[in-house]
Design a protein around this motif. Structure first.
Motif, PDB file in Angstrom:
ATOM      1  N   PHE A 166       6.523  10.455 -10.669  1.00 19.31           N
ATOM      2  CA  PHE A 166       6.792  11.463 -11.699  1.00 19.31           C
ATOM      3  C   PHE A 166       5.855  12.658 -11.532  1.00 19.31           C
ATOM      4  CE2 PHE A 166       6.198  13.493 -15.779  1.00 19.31           C
ATOM      5  CZ  PHE A 166       7.507  13.667 -16.219  1.00 19.31           C
ATOM      6  N   ASN A 167       4.576  12.389 -11.305  1.00 16.50           N
ATOM      7  CA  ASN A 167       3.600  13.470 -11.147  1.00 16.50           C
ATOM      8  C   ASN A 167       3.914  14.348  -9.940  1.00 16.50           C
ATOM      9  OD1 ASN A 167       2.251  12.603 -13.424  1.00 16.50           O
ATOM     10  ND2 ASN A 167       0.712  11.449 -12.280  1.00 16.50           N
ATOM     11  N   LYS A 168       4.367  13.734  -8.846  1.00 21.45           N
ATOM     12  CA  LYS A 168       4.725  14.507  -7.650  1.00 21.45           C
ATOM     13  C   LYS A 168       5.913  15.416  -7.935  1.00 21.45           C
ATOM     14  CE  LYS A 168       4.281  12.869  -3.349  1.00 21.45           C
ATOM     15  NZ  LYS A 168       3.127  13.509  -2.795  1.00 21.45           N
ATOM     16  N   ILE A 169       6.913  14.891  -8.635  1.00 15.53           N
ATOM     17  CA  ILE A 169       8.096  15.691  -8.971  1.00 15.53           C
ATOM     18  C   ILE A 169       7.709  16.809  -9.933  1.00 15.53           C
ATOM     19  CG2 ILE A 169      10.335  15.641 -10.170  1.00 15.53           C
ATOM     20  CD1 ILE A 169      10.463  14.380  -7.373  1.00 15.53           C
ATOM     21  N   THR A 216       8.000   6.104   1.099  1.00 19.51           N
ATOM     22  CA  THR A 216       7.495   7.197   1.931  1.00 19.51           C
ATOM     23  C   THR A 216       7.028   8.409   1.130  1.00 19.51           C
ATOM     24  OG1 THR A 216       9.661   8.268   2.142  1.00 19.51           O
ATOM     25  CG2 THR A 216       9.112   6.536   3.755  1.00 19.51           C
ATOM     26  N   ALA A 217       7.383   8.473  -0.155  1.00 20.11           N
ATOM     27  CA  ALA A 217       7.078   9.600  -1.044  1.00 20.11           C
ATOM     28  C   ALA A 217       7.805  10.881  -0.634  1.00 20.11           C
ATOM     29  CB  ALA A 217       5.573   9.843  -1.158  1.00 20.11           C
ATOM     30  N   GLY A 219      17.002   1.088  -6.018  1.00 24.07           N
ATOM     31  CA  GLY A 219      16.460   0.590  -4.757  1.00 24.07           C
ATOM     32  C   GLY A 219      15.263   1.366  -4.283  1.00 24.07           C
ATOM     33  N   ASP A 220      15.438   2.178  -3.245  1.00 23.50           N
ATOM     34  CA  ASP A 220      14.324   2.878  -2.605  1.00 23.50           C
ATOM     35  C   ASP A 220      13.925   4.179  -3.286  1.00 23.50           C
ATOM     36  OD1 ASP A 220      14.113   0.908  -0.710  1.00 23.50           O
ATOM     37  OD2 ASP A 220      15.291   1.959   0.797  1.00 23.50           O
ATOM     38  N   LYS A 247       0.810  -1.204   0.000  1.00 21.25           N
ATOM     39  CA  LYS A 247       0.000   0.000   0.000  1.00 21.25           C
ATOM     40  C   LYS A 247       0.848   1.261   0.000  1.00 21.25           C
ATOM     41  CE  LYS A 247      -3.965  -2.076   2.253  1.00 21.25           C
ATOM     42  NZ  LYS A 247      -4.650  -2.255   3.505  1.00 21.25           N
ATOM     43  N   SER A 248       2.032   1.214   0.592  1.00 23.05           N
ATOM     44  CA  SER A 248       2.843   2.416   0.704  1.00 23.05           C
ATOM     45  C   SER A 248       3.831   2.565  -0.445  1.00 23.05           C
ATOM     46  CB  SER A 248       3.594   2.410   2.041  1.00 23.05           C
ATOM     47  OG  SER A 248       4.513   1.333   2.074  1.00 23.05           O
ATOM     48  N   SER A 249       3.832   1.635  -1.380  1.00 22.64           N
ATOM     49  CA  SER A 249       4.751   1.708  -2.501  1.00 22.64           C
ATOM     50  C   SER A 249       4.205   2.670  -3.558  1.00 22.64           C
ATOM     51  CB  SER A 249       4.954   0.313  -3.095  1.00 22.64           C
ATOM     52  OG  SER A 249       5.934   0.366  -4.093  1.00 22.64           O
ATOM     53  N   LEU A 250       5.038   3.593  -3.980  1.00 27.21           N
ATOM     54  CA  LEU A 250       4.661   4.627  -4.934  1.00 27.21           C
ATOM     55  C   LEU A 250       4.922   4.133  -6.359  1.00 27.21           C
ATOM     56  CD1 LEU A 250       3.763   7.635  -4.692  1.00 27.21           C
ATOM     57  CD2 LEU A 250       6.164   8.237  -4.838  1.00 27.21           C
TER      58      LEU A 250
END
Length: 128
Positions: A42-45, A104-105, A77-78, A33-36
């Motif tokens: 890309f949209n967040k950036i 964690t985004a 990785g992360d 659930k927490s994996s982006l």
């Protein structure tokens, strides 16, 4: 007496086994659930005000210059890592690199002074 002890141990083992399975399932679901996704990252950036401002400035600067936001090629990785820059007819010019944590985004920006990523908050405070 021996059979009662054996039955108690068997119940205990079943309880431990069930608890372990439930715990593993909860952990797996929490991670999933927490994996982006790549698209969400890309949209967040792309939606950061600093990126939008840079893109707008590049678009105003000339017809042969295009803003570029691209994900760096390798899986690190992360993090999802992004190159932000200008694409010119003969070469590309980097403006900066951004990264986002897949779990964690949290957003990071490459700091030339330290040679490593710093938090977006720290980077913003250095820009003032």
């Amino acid at each position: 007496c021996y059979i009662k002890n054996l039955m108690r141990k068997n119940k205990l083992l079943k309880t431990i086994f069930i608890c372990t399975i439930v715990s593993l399932n909860i952990s797996a679901n929490s991670c999933a659930k927490s994996s982006l996704s790549e698209t969400a990252a890309f949209n967040k950036i792309e939606s950061l005000p600093e990126i939008q401002s840079f893109v707008n400035e590049v678009k105003k600067s000339g017809t042969n210059i295009k803003p570029t936001i691209r994900q760096e090629g390798v899986d690190t990785g992360d993090l999802f890592e992004y190159y932000i820059g200008e694409s010119r007819p003969t070469h590309d010019v980097i403006w900066n690199r951004f990264a986002i944590n897949k779990k964690t985004a949290e957003i990071f920006v490459f700091d030339v002074e330290s040679g490593d990523y710093i938090s977006l908050k720290e980077w913003r405070s250095k820009q003032k």
